[in-house]
Scaffold this motif. Structure first.
Motif, PDB file in Angstrom:
ATOM      1  N   GLY A   1     -49.321 -53.993  91.075  1.00  0.00           N
ATOM      2  CA  GLY A   1     -48.497 -52.882  90.605  1.00  0.00           C
ATOM      3  C   GLY A   1     -48.857 -51.648  91.418  1.00  0.00           C
ATOM      4  N   GLY A   2     -48.378 -50.492  90.973  1.00  0.00           N
ATOM      5  CA  GLY A   2     -48.666 -49.257  91.685  1.00  0.00           C
ATOM      6  C   GLY A   2     -50.158 -49.017  91.826  1.00  0.00           C
ATOM      7  N   HIS A   3     -50.889 -49.231  90.730  1.00  0.00           N
ATOM      8  CA  HIS A   3     -52.305 -48.883  90.746  1.00  0.00           C
ATOM      9  C   HIS A   3     -53.112 -49.811  91.645  1.00  0.00           C
ATOM     10  CE1 HIS A   3     -52.224 -46.254  86.908  1.00  0.00           C
ATOM     11  NE2 HIS A   3     -51.029 -46.305  87.470  1.00  0.00           N
TER      12      HIS A   3
ATOM     13  N   GLU B   1     -51.113 -60.841  93.244  1.00  0.00           N
ATOM     14  CA  GLU B   1     -50.051 -60.504  92.299  1.00  0.00           C
ATOM     15  C   GLU B   1     -49.416 -61.797  91.795  1.00  0.00           C
ATOM     16  OE1 GLU B   1     -48.506 -57.988  90.590  1.00  0.00           O
ATOM     17  OE2 GLU B   1     -47.214 -59.640  89.933  1.00  0.00           O
ATOM     18  N   LYS B   2     -49.316 -61.909  90.464  1.00  0.00           N
ATOM     19  CA  LYS B   2     -48.816 -63.185  89.932  1.00  0.00           C
ATOM     20  C   LYS B   2     -47.321 -63.371  90.173  1.00  0.00           C
ATOM     21  CE  LYS B   2     -47.806 -61.925  85.157  1.00  0.00           C
ATOM     22  NZ  LYS B   2     -48.076 -62.147  83.750  1.00  0.00           N
TER      23      LYS B   2
ATOM     24  N   ASN C   1     -44.654 -52.741  85.572  1.00  0.00           N
ATOM     25  CA  ASN C   1     -44.268 -51.422  85.079  1.00  0.00           C
ATOM     26  C   ASN C   1     -43.936 -50.439  86.196  1.00  0.00           C
ATOM     27  OD1 ASN C   1     -44.628 -52.320  82.516  1.00  0.00           O
ATOM     28  ND2 ASN C   1     -46.706 -51.493  82.314  1.00  0.00           N
ATOM     29  N   VAL C   2     -44.539 -50.641  87.371  1.00  0.00           N
ATOM     30  CA  VAL C   2     -44.261 -49.678  88.439  1.00  0.00           C
ATOM     31  C   VAL C   2     -42.775 -49.690  88.791  1.00  0.00           C
ATOM     32  CG1 VAL C   2     -44.756 -51.211  90.404  1.00  0.00           C
ATOM     33  CG2 VAL C   2     -45.120 -48.741  90.620  1.00  0.00           C
TER      34      VAL C   2
ATOM     35  N   ASN D   1     -40.467 -48.060  85.095  1.00  0.00           N
ATOM     36  CA  ASN D   1     -40.672 -46.806  84.362  1.00  0.00           C
ATOM     37  C   ASN D   1     -39.550 -45.812  84.620  1.00  0.00           C
ATOM     38  OD1 ASN D   1     -41.529 -44.928  86.641  1.00  0.00           O
ATOM     39  ND2 ASN D   1     -42.877 -46.698  86.927  1.00  0.00           N
ATOM     40  N   THR D   2     -39.620 -44.683  83.903  1.00  0.00           N
ATOM     41  CA  THR D   2     -38.585 -43.660  84.026  1.00  0.00           C
ATOM     42  C   THR D   2     -38.964 -42.594  85.055  1.00  0.00           C
ATOM     43  OG1 THR D   2     -39.490 -42.870  81.953  1.00  0.00           O
ATOM     44  CG2 THR D   2     -37.357 -43.919  81.846  1.00  0.00           C
TER      45      THR D   2
ATOM     46  N   ILE E   1     -41.169 -40.340  85.839  1.00  0.00           N
ATOM     47  CA  ILE E   1     -41.545 -38.932  85.687  1.00  0.00           C
ATOM     48  C   ILE E   1     -42.958 -38.708  86.194  1.00  0.00           C
ATOM     49  CG2 ILE E   1     -41.879 -37.040  84.050  1.00  0.00           C
ATOM     50  CD1 ILE E   1     -39.865 -38.556  82.209  1.00  0.00           C
TER      51      ILE E   1
ATOM     52  N   VAL F   1     -54.093 -64.855  88.854  1.00  0.00           N
ATOM     53  CA  VAL F   1     -55.517 -65.062  88.583  1.00  0.00           C
ATOM     54  C   VAL F   1     -55.647 -65.754  87.234  1.00  0.00           C
ATOM     55  CG1 VAL F   1     -57.685 -63.887  88.075  1.00  0.00           C
ATOM     56  CG2 VAL F   1     -56.285 -63.164  90.023  1.00  0.00           C
TER      57      VAL F   1
ATOM     58  N   TYR G   1     -47.883 -45.129  78.278  1.00  0.00           N
ATOM     59  CA  TYR G   1     -46.554 -44.992  78.881  1.00  0.00           C
ATOM     60  C   TYR G   1     -46.565 -43.971  80.002  1.00  0.00           C
ATOM     61  CZ  TYR G   1     -47.263 -41.399  75.539  1.00  0.00           C
ATOM     62  OH  TYR G   1     -47.852 -40.395  74.842  1.00  0.00           O
TER      63      TYR G   1
ATOM     64  N   GLY H   1     -48.607 -44.003  83.110  1.00  0.00           N
ATOM     65  CA  GLY H   1     -49.426 -44.316  84.269  1.00  0.00           C
ATOM     66  C   GLY H   1     -48.730 -44.185  85.605  1.00  0.00           C
ATOM     67  N   PHE H   2     -47.413 -43.968  85.603  1.00  0.00           N
ATOM     68  CA  PHE H   2     -46.743 -43.865  86.901  1.00  0.00           C
ATOM     69  C   PHE H   2     -47.207 -42.615  87.640  1.00  0.00           C
ATOM     70  CE2 PHE H   2     -43.028 -42.522  89.508  1.00  0.00           C
ATOM     71  CZ  PHE H   2     -43.145 -43.507  90.462  1.00  0.00           C
ATOM     72  N   LYS H   3     -47.205 -41.490  86.926  1.00  0.00           N
ATOM     73  CA  LYS H   3     -47.631 -40.243  87.545  1.00  0.00           C
ATOM     74  C   LYS H   3     -49.065 -40.304  88.040  1.00  0.00           C
ATOM     75  CE  LYS H   3     -47.503 -38.415  83.287  1.00  0.00           C
ATOM     76  NZ  LYS H   3     -48.070 -39.409  82.352  1.00  0.00           N
TER      77      LYS H   3
HETATM   78  C1  LIG Z   1     -39.955 -48.146  80.351  1.00  0.00           C
HETATM   79  C2  LIG Z   1     -41.155 -47.469  80.932  1.00  0.00           C
HETATM   80  C3  LIG Z   1     -41.090 -46.112  81.232  1.00  0.00           C
HETATM   81  C4  LIG Z   1     -42.193 -45.463  81.775  1.00  0.00           C
HETATM   82  N1  LIG Z   1     -42.058 -44.157  82.131  1.00  0.00           N
HETATM   83  C5  LIG Z   1     -43.076 -43.530  82.779  1.00  0.00           C
HETATM   84  C6  LIG Z   1     -42.910 -42.211  83.268  1.00  0.00           C
HETATM   85  O1  LIG Z   1     -41.817 -41.633  83.178  1.00  0.00           O
HETATM   86  N2  LIG Z   1     -43.958 -41.595  83.839  1.00  0.00           N
HETATM   87  C7  LIG Z   1     -45.156 -42.210  83.968  1.00  0.00           C
HETATM   88  O2  LIG Z   1     -46.084 -41.601  84.474  1.00  0.00           O
HETATM   89  N3  LIG Z   1     -45.345 -43.480  83.549  1.00  0.00           N
HETATM   90  C8  LIG Z   1     -44.330 -44.164  82.963  1.00  0.00           C
HETATM   91  N4  LIG Z   1     -44.497 -45.468  82.538  1.00  0.00           N
HETATM   92  C9  LIG Z   1     -45.820 -46.105  82.653  1.00  0.00           C
HETATM   93  C10 LIG Z   1     -46.130 -46.660  84.029  1.00  0.00           C
HETATM   94  O3  LIG Z   1     -45.024 -47.374  84.507  1.00  0.00           O
HETATM   95  C11 LIG Z   1     -47.356 -47.573  83.933  1.00  0.00           C
HETATM   96  O4  LIG Z   1     -48.403 -46.932  83.248  1.00  0.00           O
HETATM   97  C12 LIG Z   1     -47.893 -47.966  85.308  1.00  0.00           C
HETATM   98  O5  LIG Z   1     -46.859 -48.402  86.137  1.00  0.00           O
HETATM   99  C13 LIG Z   1     -48.949 -49.062  85.129  1.00  0.00           C
HETATM  100  O6  LIG Z   1     -49.661 -49.360  86.318  1.00  0.00           O
HETATM  101  P1  LIG Z   1     -49.148 -50.415  87.413  1.00  0.00           P
HETATM  102  O7  LIG Z   1     -48.070 -49.798  88.217  1.00  0.00           O
HETATM  103  O8  LIG Z   1     -50.325 -50.829  88.188  1.00  0.00           O
HETATM  104  O9  LIG Z   1     -48.609 -51.591  86.494  1.00  0.00           O
HETATM  105  P2  LIG Z   1     -47.711 -52.865  86.846  1.00  0.00           P
HETATM  106  O10 LIG Z   1     -46.633 -52.523  87.810  1.00  0.00           O
HETATM  107  O11 LIG Z   1     -47.321 -53.471  85.563  1.00  0.00           O
HETATM  108  O12 LIG Z   1     -48.746 -53.772  87.623  1.00  0.00           O
HETATM  109  C14 LIG Z   1     -49.557 -54.763  87.033  1.00  0.00           C
HETATM  110  C15 LIG Z   1     -49.340 -56.030  87.808  1.00  0.00           C
HETATM  111  O13 LIG Z   1     -50.324 -56.981  87.447  1.00  0.00           O
HETATM  112  C16 LIG Z   1     -49.741 -58.256  87.574  1.00  0.00           C
HETATM  113  N5  LIG Z   1     -50.559 -59.237  86.859  1.00  0.00           N
HETATM  114  C17 LIG Z   1     -50.719 -59.382  85.510  1.00  0.00           C
HETATM  115  N6  LIG Z   1     -51.535 -60.405  85.229  1.00  0.00           N
HETATM  116  C18 LIG Z   1     -51.912 -60.941  86.430  1.00  0.00           C
HETATM  117  C19 LIG Z   1     -52.751 -62.023  86.797  1.00  0.00           C
HETATM  118  N7  LIG Z   1     -53.369 -62.774  85.873  1.00  0.00           N
HETATM  119  N8  LIG Z   1     -52.915 -62.288  88.120  1.00  0.00           N
HETATM  120  C20 LIG Z   1     -52.290 -61.547  89.058  1.00  0.00           C
HETATM  121  N9  LIG Z   1     -51.484 -60.496  88.748  1.00  0.00           N
HETATM  122  C21 LIG Z   1     -51.297 -60.196  87.454  1.00  0.00           C
HETATM  123  C22 LIG Z   1     -48.361 -58.048  86.982  1.00  0.00           C
HETATM  124  O14 LIG Z   1     -47.461 -59.053  87.398  1.00  0.00           O
HETATM  125  C23 LIG Z   1     -47.993 -56.668  87.504  1.00  0.00           C
HETATM  126  O15 LIG Z   1     -47.206 -56.712  88.687  1.00  0.00           O
HETATM  127  C24 LIG Z   1     -43.408 -46.160  81.996  1.00  0.00           C
HETATM  128  C25 LIG Z   1     -43.466 -47.516  81.690  1.00  0.00           C
HETATM  129  C26 LIG Z   1     -42.340 -48.184  81.187  1.00  0.00           C
HETATM  130  C27 LIG Z   1     -42.406 -49.655  80.912  1.00  0.00           C
END
Ligand SMILES: Cc1cc2nc3c(=O)[nH]c(=O)nc-3n(C[C@H](O)[C@H](O)[C@H](O)COP(=O)(O)OP(=O)(O)OC[C@H]3O[C@@H](n4cnc5c(N)ncnc54)[C@H](O)[C@@H]3O)c2cc1C
Lengths: 187, 93, 416
Positions: C40-42, C63-64, C71-72, C75-76, C78, C206, C364, C366-368
């Motif tokens: 994901g983003g993080h 990445e699975k 979520n990346v 999200n909306t 912001i 994983v 909700y 974590g995008f920012k």
């Molecule tokens: C509808 C919605 C609106 C939102 N709006 C906002 C906003 O406006 N502003 C803001 O700041 N935040 C917002 N968020 C929150 C933000 O999107 C998340 O907090 C942030 O994206 C989470 O981090 P990430 O990008 O790493 O997560 P993700 O993109 O979910 O990355 C996690 C990844 O891990 C992978 N994974 C899981 N299990 C395994 C495994 N066993 N092995 C390998 N890979 C695995 C998943 O497939 C996924 O791709 C929103 C979220 C949603 C759902």
């Protein structure tokens, strides 16, 4: 006795009770019913049921309302009911109930906590707008609490075409507004 | 989601508020077991799949229910009065 | 390949035949210095900063599914740094600064748009609370302006200023806040990391950790065992499931949050706006769709879809704020799984297992945080010590009574 010219106001803040007729339905504010809650004290269930039977006061099953003579009651939660009686004769409803139940139940005056509306006419089209009650399964004698326009409301189905609604008195106006608006949009 | 209330039949989940894992019924004594109390208050199993959880019929009869629900499909598998569950575990109140 | 205006021009003249994939599709190596779980983003940002800022490490992201599918990409979009508490505000302001330089840094158009975020208030008490928050932001080096009703009216004349219950009395504006193209952020970090030698391995789930004498030595995956000196987990809504494989229980519940997009409309909202009396926030995408959302559904969920009561609730919030939204048709809704923590704040920390690091609890919001979360996670993994702006995000903070609870709701994840 001191003389005064205070006038009683209804839950909607009016001097007369609100009555509306909208197409085939009518909604009428009712101030003629006294209300008290009755809750069984711990371990006294059998005693409460026996005393109620002796007094001719029905304590219905979950989800139900019943009446017998002057007394009516509807179930609100496990071990608890709302008891109704004519206001003219039972304005002091708690004083009537206490001697009947002694220390076996906790009884609390509720009359002025609620606004009460009697709705008459075709219920289905109106209530499917207002709430998620399934009227097919909510026949006469059913009573429940649910939500209408974010307000907690007791609904008691008296007859196929009659429903009593009880809403918090402090939000009486909002409930009335919801009711009338829904009726106007349906009929 | 419709929750099959043991006393009132199917009710819209909108009438309920959600507390979380039904394990919250088993509260340890925080003064005697601070470590267990920390885990009780702050840690969760959070499973993907069948989950037993506490729902409160706030806009209904104010009963606490233990609802068994699948967190992956949202399918609801059953509901009991939390009171009965607690008593079944030897709790008196 | 470097992207530039000149490059676009040259490709346009030659039939766009010179573009190459933005990242490779490598097979996993037997082992790496660092394995990041979650693309994901993080996770991608952490890999990027590990490679760019913290030395010549051999890094893989596992990445699975496909990158950007979590979520990346849901999200909306912001971005803002309008927090109140000490543990949060410096971190989110660090993130804001990284957003401001990110596109040049990784040479990718992530459509970062500082169009301003306006939090409306509807009562005197709320004005006081926003004044306090604005002051805290300014003290931490961020920007904040308190607008009165007339200033808000000049920006958005169509709002329901005289709503009987929730009249609009003003707003707290952060002009540097705004939006970014969510999946482009994942793609930009992926491409930047790939160019610096990071292996991005998709369709690689994983399924377990190999732990020897309290030290992680690698991960079991659907594509075989992959050795690692250090493993960083950033799997958002799947945090509890993945960390359970290392024997850990987390202060996290997974909940579904929905998002909504209307049909394309003429430009009407040029910033981001939040309703202060219910939960509703809205912005307009460059394609014209109104992008909006509200509360989480409120029950544990791993289904990436929600239920109708919240849709109704969000619609009511929108109608209370800007009644004309009732004329817009809803095109799409979807859900994502939030890693809701016990105090509404995240974790970037070591675990009880040597070499295993955890990043999650983003709720909700974590995008920012994406750039700073990636940077601070890379810092922690590389140096084994927390970055100064993320030093409060510890897993043991509840035990120490050091919660970072912006909303003051206590250990009830669905209320944060
Ligand atoms: C509808 C919605 C609106 C939102 N709006 C906002 C906003 O406006 N502003 C803001 O700041 N935040 C917002 N968020 C929150 C933000 O999107 C998340 O907090 C942030 O994206 C989470 O981090 P990430 O990008 O790493 O997560 P993700 O993109 O979910 O990355 C996690 C990844 O891990 C992978 N994974 C899981 N299990 C395994 C495994 N066993 N092995 C390998 N890979 C695995 C998943 O497939 C996924 O791709 C929103 C979220 C949603 C759902």
């Amino acid at each position: 006795m001191a003389s005064h010219n205070l006038k009683p106001l209804s839950a909607l803040g009016r001097e007369t009770l609100a009555v509306e007729t909208i197409g085939p339905v009518s909604t009428a504010e009712d101030a003629d019913t006294a209300l008290a809650s009755l809750a069984i004290r711990r371990g006294r269930e059998a005693e409460v049921m026996e005393r109620a039977a002796q007094a001719g006061l029905p304590l219905p099953e979950p989800g139900r309302a019943e009446s017998q003579g002057d007394w009516g009651a509807f179930w609100v939660s496990p071990g608890m009911w709302m008891v109704e009686a004519p206001f003219a004769t039972h304005e002091d409803i708690v004083a009537h109930l206490k001697p009947l139940f002694g220390e076996s139940a906790s009884i609390t005056e509720q009359t002025d906590a609620w606004a009460r509306f009697e709705v008459a006419g075709p219920l289905q089209p109106l209530f499917e707008r207002l709430c998620n009650l399934d009227l097919e399964r909510f026949g006469p004698g059913s009573a429940t609490r649910t939500m209408m326009e974010h307000l907690g409301v007791y609904a008691i189905r008296r007859a196929p075409d009659r429903m009593t609604l009880l809403g918090g008195r402090s939000s009486a106006y909002s409930l009335h507004h919801a009711l009338v608006t829904a009726a106007r949009s349906v009929f | 989601m419709l929750i099959p209330h043991p006393l009132l039949g199917p009710r819209d989940a909108q009438e309920f508020t959600y507390l979380g894992d039904a394990a919250l019924i088993d509260r340890p004594d925080g003064l005697r077991e601070p470590e267990a109390f920390h885990d009780y208050l702050y840690l969760r199993d959070n499973p993907a799949g069948v989950h037993r959880e506490l729902w409160f019929h706030e806009q209904g009869d104010r009963s606490w229910l233990v609802v068994t629900r699948n967190t992956v499909t949202h399918e609801i598998l059953g509901a009991e009065l939390a009171r009965d569950v607690a008593r079944g575990r030897g709790r008196s109140k | 390949m470097r992207y530039s205006g000149l490059r676009v021009f040259r490709e346009a003249m030659t039939g766009h035949k010179g573009w190459t994939p933005a990242w490779r599709d490598p097979d996993p190596q037997p082992s790496y210095d660092v394995v990041i779980v979650g693309g994901g983003g993080h996770g991608l940002a952490a890999a990027y900063y590990l490679a760019k800022e913290f030395g010549q490490l051999r890094v893989a992201v596992l990445e699975k599914g496909w990158i950007g599918g979590g979520n990346v990409g849901r999200n909306t979009t912001i971005i803002r740094s309008n927090y109140l508490l000490d543990g949060n505000q410096p971190f989110y302001e660090f993130s804001m600064k990284l957003w401001e330089g990110m596109e040049q840094d990784f040479n990718y158009n992530a459509m970062v748009s500082q169009r301003g975020i306006l939090n409306l208030f509807h009562s005197d008490a709320q004005r006081d609370a926003y004044t306090r928050r604005g002051n805290a932001m300014i003290l931490h080096g961020a920007d904040a302006e308190l607008l009165d009703r007339e200033q808000v009216r000049r920006m958005y004349p169509f709002l329901n200023f005289d709503h009987a219950r929730f009249p609009i009395k003003g707003g707290l504006l952060q002009r540097r806040g705004g939006t970014a193209r969510h999946d482009a952020v994942a793609w930009g970090y992926a491409r930047g990391a790939d160019q610096r030698g990071v292996d991005i391995i998709q369709n690689c789930q994983v399924t377990g950790f190999r732990i020897v004498n309290g030290r992680v030595t690698g991960v079991e995956t659907t594509r075989g065992f992959i050795g690692a000196l250090k493993v960083g987990v950033a799997v958002a809504g799947n945090s509890s499931r993945v960390m359970a494989m290392a024997g850990m229980r987390l202060p996290i519940e997974s909940h579904v949050l929905q998002a909504f997009v209307s049909e394309g409309l003429k430009p009407v909202i040029d910033g981001v706006m939040t309703f202060g009396a219910g939960h509703f926030y809205v912005s307009q995408s460059d394609k014209g769709g109104l992008v909006f959302g509200g509360d989480i559904d409120g029950y544990n969920s791993y289904a990436q879809r929600g239920n109708l009561p919240v849709i109704e609730d969000v619609a009511e919030g929108g109608m209370a704020l800007m009644p004309m939204i009732g004329r817009a048709r809803l095109l799409r809704t979807w859900g994502g799984i939030m890693d809701m923590s016990m105090d509404g704040s995240p974790f970037i920390d070591r675990t009880g297992i040597d070499g295993l690091y955890f990043n999650g609890g983003w709720c909700y919001g974590g995008f920012k945080a994406t750039p700073a979360s990636g940077f601070c996670f890379a810092h922690l993994i590389a140096k084994d010590e927390p970055h100064p702006t993320a030093s409060a995000y510890r897993l043991d903070r509840f035990r120490r009574g050091a919660m970072i609870d912006e909303k003051g709701q206590g250990a009830q994840p669905n209320l944060h």
